[in-house]
Design a protein around this motif. Structure first.
Motif, mmCIF file in Angstrom:
data_model
loop_
_atom_site.group_PDB
_atom_site.id
_atom_site.type_symbol
_atom_site.label_atom_id
_atom_site.label_comp_id
_atom_site.label_asym_id
_atom_site.label_seq_id
_atom_site.Cartn_x
_atom_site.Cartn_y
_atom_site.Cartn_z
ATOM 1 N N GLY A 44 38.595 54.124 5.386
ATOM 2 C CA GLY A 44 38.717 52.882 6.402
ATOM 3 C C GLY A 44 37.414 52.209 6.883
ATOM 4 N N ASP A 67 38.812 50.849 1.726
ATOM 5 C CA ASP A 67 39.510 49.887 2.805
ATOM 6 C C ASP A 67 40.454 49.030 1.918
ATOM 7 O OD1 ASP A 67 38.676 49.302 5.770
ATOM 8 O OD2 ASP A 67 39.434 47.517 4.755
ATOM 9 N N ALA A 113 40.007 53.842 12.365
ATOM 10 C CA ALA A 113 41.171 53.652 11.455
ATOM 11 C C ALA A 113 42.084 54.825 11.548
ATOM 12 C CB ALA A 113 40.301 53.994 10.010
#
Length: 247
Positions: A44, A67, A113
């Motif tokens: 993330g 991501d 994240a």
């Protein structure tokens, strides 16, 4: 204007998408990357700010970021080229929870994240799958510094207090070797930067069809912070190693 676009504008002046100032980020990287030649994974990674800072100061380091945002990854790639570290950075456009690598990593990062994995412990489970023996995890998570209102829980999620958060991590087979609790200044600076940047963008682009939405969003989010969770929510960053025989 979608959530990704809002986030991108909001973090213009605070590219670390967590309530941490530059000194805190530097210290966490120093503790998490003791050798300087590690293979690092960011689950993330967004625009790659953690990896870019690590790569810029450690010429032997190699990093990979994952991501779902193509725009954020493009931004990371452009910044890496500008810093001259692009040959040591690999970016993957996919869901972090679906990422698979043939080789383990010495360090796994995940800040901002944990929601993508369903919470703190599922994020640590994902990190464990990618971590080499003796490796370290750097992770950030929210906690309740004081008993929250139901409104705050509905906004941010059902966190626990700091001691319970750390106890859960330890019970899951991890040993904290360092950490940082964000200060009130860091927490406030982060919120002011996010919603101030979004409001400023709206004021600077009055003819843009998304201007009114951006300004309304900034106003709502700022009010939620000030009224609902400013005095109850905190953020902890942990440097973790696996506890022998337990993880």
């Amino acid at each position: 204007m979608n959530r990704e676009q809002v986030s991108g504008i909001a973090h213009t002046e605070h590219p670390i998408k967590s309530p941490l100032d530059d000194d805190s980020v530097h210290r966490l990287l120093e503790r998490g990357l003791p050798r300087g030649d590690e293979r690092v994974l960011d689950l993330g990674c967004g625009s790659g700010e953690w990896l870019l800072r690590a790569l810029a100061t450690r010429p032997q380091l190699h990093a990979e970021g994952v991501d779902i945002s193509r725009d954020a990854l493009d931004q990371a790639a452009a910044a890496a080229t500008g810093l001259g570290v692009q040959e040591r950075l690999v970016l993957h456009h996919r869901k972090a929870e679906e990422f698979v690598s043939a080789e383990p990593f010495d360090v796994v990062l995940s800040f901002g994240a944990t929601h993508a994995f369903g919470g703190l412990l599922p994020t640590l489970a994902a990190a464990r799958r990618h971590l080499a023996p003796g490796g370290r995890v750097l992770i950030g998570e929210g906690f309740w510094d004081r008993p929250p209102s139901q409104e705050a829980i509905e906004m941010l999620g059902d966190f626990t207090d700091l001691a319970t958060t750390v106890d859960r991590v330890v019970a899951d087979g991890w040993t904290p070797v360092d950490g940082h609790v964000s200060t009130r200044q860091e927490l406030d600076d982060y919120e002011w930067a996010c919603w101030g940047s979004l409001a400023a963008w709206a004021l600077d682009h009055p003819a843009d069809p998304d201007s009114s939405y951006a300004l309304d969003t900034a106003t709502i989010r700022r009010s939620e912070w000030l009224r609902a969770y400013r005095h109850t929510w905190g953020f902890v960053s942990l440097v973790l190693r696996r506890t022998p025989g337990r993880a």
